[in-house]
Design a protein around this motif. Structure first.
Motif, PDB file in Angstrom:
ATOM      1  N   MET A  58      73.180-213.482 -13.543  1.00  0.00           N
ATOM      2  CA  MET A  58      72.514-214.033 -14.825  1.00  0.00           C
ATOM      3  C   MET A  58      73.126-215.081 -15.330  1.00  0.00           C
ATOM      4  O   MET A  58      72.645-215.563 -16.478  1.00  0.00           O
ATOM      5  CB  MET A  58      72.687-212.726 -15.904  1.00  0.00           C
ATOM      6  CG  MET A  58      71.858-211.601 -15.353  1.00  0.00           C
ATOM      7  SD  MET A  58      72.355-210.342 -16.346  1.00  0.00           S
ATOM      8  CE  MET A  58      71.482-210.761 -17.940  1.00  0.00           C
ATOM      9  N   GLY A  59      74.255-215.789 -14.956  1.00  0.00           N
ATOM     10  CA  GLY A  59      75.050-216.809 -15.458  1.00  0.00           C
ATOM     11  C   GLY A  59      75.876-216.515 -16.718  1.00  0.00           C
ATOM     12  O   GLY A  59      76.099-215.378 -17.075  1.00  0.00           O
ATOM     13  N   ALA A  60      75.949-217.857 -17.183  1.00  0.00           N
ATOM     14  CA  ALA A  60      77.169-217.422 -18.462  1.00  0.00           C
ATOM     15  C   ALA A  60      76.563-216.625 -19.467  1.00  0.00           C
ATOM     16  O   ALA A  60      75.034-216.846 -19.785  1.00  0.00           O
ATOM     17  CB  ALA A  60      77.559-218.776 -18.808  1.00  0.00           C
ATOM     18  N   ILE A  92      73.445-204.358 -13.466  1.00  0.00           N
ATOM     19  CA  ILE A  92      74.023-203.349 -12.568  1.00  0.00           C
ATOM     20  C   ILE A  92      75.388-203.629 -12.373  1.00  0.00           C
ATOM     21  O   ILE A  92      76.146-202.842 -11.847  1.00  0.00           O
ATOM     22  CB  ILE A  92      73.363-203.325 -11.397  1.00  0.00           C
ATOM     23  CG1 ILE A  92      73.133-204.574 -10.445  1.00  0.00           C
ATOM     24  CG2 ILE A  92      72.075-202.719 -11.313  1.00  0.00           C
ATOM     25  CD1 ILE A  92      72.693-204.546  -9.018  1.00  0.00           C
ATOM     26  N   GLY A  93      76.075-204.721 -12.989  1.00  0.00           N
ATOM     27  CA  GLY A  93      77.171-204.821 -12.671  1.00  0.00           C
ATOM     28  C   GLY A  93      77.683-206.077 -13.766  1.00  0.00           C
ATOM     29  O   GLY A  93      76.954-207.121 -14.096  1.00  0.00           O
ATOM     30  N   GLY A  99      88.900-215.241 -13.045  1.00  0.00           N
ATOM     31  CA  GLY A  99      88.787-215.640 -14.197  1.00  0.00           C
ATOM     32  C   GLY A  99      87.398-215.993 -14.991  1.00  0.00           C
ATOM     33  O   GLY A  99      87.473-216.361 -16.132  1.00  0.00           O
ATOM     34  N   LYS A 100      86.606-215.725 -14.195  1.00  0.00           N
ATOM     35  CA  LYS A 100      85.125-216.161 -14.785  1.00  0.00           C
ATOM     36  C   LYS A 100      84.278-214.740 -14.927  1.00  0.00           C
ATOM     37  O   LYS A 100      84.176-214.124 -14.065  1.00  0.00           O
ATOM     38  CB  LYS A 100      84.330-217.102 -13.635  1.00  0.00           C
ATOM     39  CG  LYS A 100      82.905-217.350 -14.220  1.00  0.00           C
ATOM     40  CD  LYS A 100      82.185-218.104 -12.895  1.00  0.00           C
ATOM     41  CE  LYS A 100      80.680-218.320 -13.282  1.00  0.00           C
ATOM     42  NZ  LYS A 100      79.791-218.698 -12.381  1.00  0.00           N
ATOM     43  N   PHE A 101      83.817-214.589 -16.080  1.00  0.00           N
ATOM     44  CA  PHE A 101      82.776-213.877 -16.495  1.00  0.00           C
ATOM     45  C   PHE A 101      81.446-213.501 -15.801  1.00  0.00           C
ATOM     46  O   PHE A 101      80.863-214.835 -15.928  1.00  0.00           O
ATOM     47  CB  PHE A 101      82.799-213.292 -17.976  1.00  0.00           C
ATOM     48  CG  PHE A 101      81.894-212.220 -18.490  1.00  0.00           C
ATOM     49  CD1 PHE A 101      82.357-211.043 -18.284  1.00  0.00           C
ATOM     50  CD2 PHE A 101      80.597-212.269 -18.682  1.00  0.00           C
ATOM     51  CE1 PHE A 101      81.930-209.735 -18.443  1.00  0.00           C
ATOM     52  CE2 PHE A 101      79.982-211.257 -19.173  1.00  0.00           C
ATOM     53  CZ  PHE A 101      80.637-209.774 -19.020  1.00  0.00           C
TER      54      PHE A 101
END
Length: 113
Positions: A58-60, A92-93, A99-101
């Protein structure tokens, strides 16, 4: 509470796609609603059936839009599938990696058999 040893998540972050817009809901399994005696004022029932499914990044946060589905919808069209329900996505996750959401969504496209 996700992945908790003490709690079980029973609601999903569900998105229904219509043209170029996203509508977000909480998704529940019908049996969970019955077993947990969940009361609600409004609901929309999604029928089960044959679906084309895939996952997307989904990206940032704030960058996701229904435009992310363009390549999936192109595949559906090129392979002559007939969509017979609402195109939807379920997160789903989600979590941090290096360190990246990030978030992962399963796209479900109901099609005729």
């Amino acid at each position: 509470m996700l992945n908790s040893n003490n709690h079980m998540a029973f609601a999903e972050s569900l998105c229904l796609f219509k043209e170029n817009q996203e509508n977000w809901y909480f998704g529940f399994d019908q049996q969970d609603i019955k077993d947990l005696d969940i009361q609600y004022n409004q609901f929309k029932e999604l029928k089960g059936g044959l679906c084309i499914c895939t996952t997307i990044d989904m990206g940032a946060i704030g960058s996701f839009s229904s435009a992310s589905l363009s390549s999936i919808m192109k595949y559906v069209e090129e392979n002559h599938y007939i969509i017979n329900g609402e195109v939807r996505g379920v997160i789903i996750g989600r979590g941090y990696e290096a360190g990246k959401f990030s978030r992962v969504m399963e796209i479900q496209i109901p099609v005729e058999q």
